[in-house]
Design a protein around this motif. Structure first.
Motif, PDB file in Angstrom:
ATOM      1  N   PRO A  20     -51.890 -16.935  30.905  1.00 36.74           N
ATOM      2  CA  PRO A  20     -51.768 -17.682  29.939  1.00 36.74           C
ATOM      3  C   PRO A  20     -52.210 -19.000  29.885  1.00 36.74           C
ATOM      4  N   PRO A  21     -52.485 -19.624  28.942  1.00 40.90           N
ATOM      5  CA  PRO A  21     -52.651 -19.155  27.475  1.00 40.90           C
ATOM      6  C   PRO A  21     -53.763 -18.140  26.900  1.00 40.90           C
ATOM      7  N   TYR A  22     -54.755 -18.372  27.783  1.00 43.21           N
ATOM      8  CA  TYR A  22     -56.022 -17.485  27.548  1.00 43.21           C
ATOM      9  C   TYR A  22     -55.626 -16.017  27.412  1.00 43.21           C
ATOM     10  N   LYS A  23     -54.736 -15.455  27.905  1.00 42.63           N
ATOM     11  CA  LYS A  23     -54.314 -14.202  27.786  1.00 42.63           C
ATOM     12  C   LYS A  23     -53.939 -13.831  26.529  1.00 42.63           C
ATOM     13  N   GLN A  24     -53.027 -14.679  25.698  1.00 41.89           N
ATOM     14  CA  GLN A  24     -52.707 -14.544  24.560  1.00 41.89           C
ATOM     15  C   GLN A  24     -54.090 -14.722  23.410  1.00 41.89           C
ATOM     16  N   VAL A  25     -54.968 -15.609  23.694  1.00 41.24           N
ATOM     17  CA  VAL A  25     -56.131 -15.494  22.768  1.00 41.24           C
ATOM     18  C   VAL A  25     -56.803 -14.125  22.816  1.00 41.24           C
ATOM     19  N   ASP A  27     -55.793 -11.210  23.820  1.00 37.15           N
ATOM     20  CA  ASP A  27     -54.570 -10.221  23.299  1.00 37.15           C
ATOM     21  C   ASP A  27     -54.660 -10.399  21.739  1.00 37.15           C
ATOM     22  N   GLN A  28     -54.843 -11.484  21.098  1.00 36.50           N
ATOM     23  CA  GLN A  28     -54.745 -11.494  19.536  1.00 36.50           C
ATOM     24  C   GLN A  28     -56.176 -10.943  19.125  1.00 36.50           C
ATOM     25  N   SER A 216     -60.356 -29.849  19.981  1.00 30.34           N
ATOM     26  CA  SER A 216     -59.625 -30.907  20.716  1.00 30.34           C
ATOM     27  C   SER A 216     -59.772 -32.420  20.070  1.00 30.34           C
ATOM     28  N   TYR A 227     -59.416 -24.614  13.832  1.00 34.57           N
ATOM     29  CA  TYR A 227     -59.060 -24.009  14.871  1.00 34.57           C
ATOM     30  C   TYR A 227     -59.571 -22.281  14.796  1.00 34.57           C
ATOM     31  N   ASN A 230     -57.780 -15.892  15.908  1.00 36.78           N
ATOM     32  CA  ASN A 230     -58.222 -14.763  16.857  1.00 36.78           C
ATOM     33  C   ASN A 230     -58.259 -13.518  16.292  1.00 36.78           C
ATOM     34  N   ARG A 285     -52.170 -27.226  12.315  1.00 38.52           N
ATOM     35  CA  ARG A 285     -51.438 -28.290  13.373  1.00 38.52           C
ATOM     36  C   ARG A 285     -51.783 -29.545  13.026  1.00 38.52           C
TER      37      ARG A 285
END
Length: 290
Positions: A20-25, A27-28, A216, A227, A230, A285
């Protein structure tokens, strides 16, 4: 050449095994792919050190018809995959090369200009510096700017020192309160240590709108950026690889068409901009964060 019907096509997704947090990206993105591909989908998480020959052998054993690679780890296999399977790539800032297909992380300038018209309707002139690698994106931007009633002043440079000199000229000629500077996703003209601090300071002092293709930069003071979406990227990748598999399209790279808008409200107030509560609630955001 005969191909299997799309309803029976097996799709492989190669993506990095990431914390995480790359895993969430990832996964999405895979969730988006799964949403669009109704049939057999096989996930191949790649560890940091993996054996390419073993992966390719597994694709053959699983009778894969088409492939999606995500991130640099999956992308490193494309030379082996090319010619064996139709494939597309994502989760990278891809640029067209005539043979590659995929969805780039680089935002479509048409979306940036649409948001500029909403967030700063007084802006009619946009300056951008770019290098040869970003030329494809600026060509898209020229078409978009014309459609949206914007003047795009685009300058190609080669080196960081060239960029600094040209930005000094641009700043001297920019109209305070109405002109904008766009930072593309370019390692030279959006250099993080030299260019970005200089432009943030000058844009603040001169009350110039500055927006960026790199999310960023919003936190650091750019008025806005976009942003990645995903899930949406995954859906488009699934559609794209099916189009290649069926022979409906030729290889090509598309920019990201996400509408996940990030806005620096402190910068907006400094520039004298007021946004309605309804518009503000639509922002993906906002910065500074409470």
């Amino acid at each position: 050449m005969l191909v299997a019907p799309l309803s029976a096509a097996t799709l492989a997704v190669l993506y990095p095994e990431a914390p995480p947090p790359y895993k969430q990206v990832f996964d999405q993105i895979v969730d988006g792919i799964d949403e669009r591909h109704a049939d057999r989908l096989i996930r191949y998480p790649l560890e940091t050190r993996y054996n390419p020959e073993q992966v390719l052998a597994q694709l053959d054993r699983d009778q894969v018809d088409m492939v999606i690679t995500l991130g640099r780890r999956g992308y490193s296999l494309i030379n082996d995959i090319n010619g064996h399977y139709p494939f597309v790539s994502g989760a990278l800032p891809l640029t067209p090369n005539g043979t590659l297909s995929g969805v780039s992380l680089i935002t479509d300038p048409d979306n940036l200009f649409s948001q500029l018209n909403v967030l700063s309707p007084v802006t009619k002139r946009v300056f951008v510096l770019y290098t040869a690698k970003s030329r494809w994106m600026v060509e898209l931007a020229k078409v978009s700017a014309k459609k949206k009633g914007l003047e795009l002043w685009a300058y190609e440079v080669n080196t960081l020192s060239d960029a600094v000199r040209k930005y000094e000229e641009v700043l001297d000629n920019a109209r305070n309160g109405s002109d904008a500077i766009w930072l593309p996703l370019d390692k030279v003209t959006a250099n993080e240590t030299v260019i970005l601090p200089m432009l943030l300071r000058e844009a603040w002092d001169r009350r110039l709108v500055m927006f960026s293709s790199k999310p960023s930069h919003v936190k650091r003071g750019a008025l806005f950026s976009i942003y990645p979406n995903n899930q949406q990227s995954g859906e488009r990748l699934a559609e794209m690889v099916k189009e290649l598999f069926s022979g409906k399209t030729m290889p090509g790279v598309e920019p990201s068409r996400s509408l996940h808008l990030g806005v620096n409200l402190r910068t907006a107030v400094h520039l004298g901009m007021e946004y309605s509560p309804t518009l503000t609630r639509s922002f993906y955001r906002t910065f500074p964060q409470p």
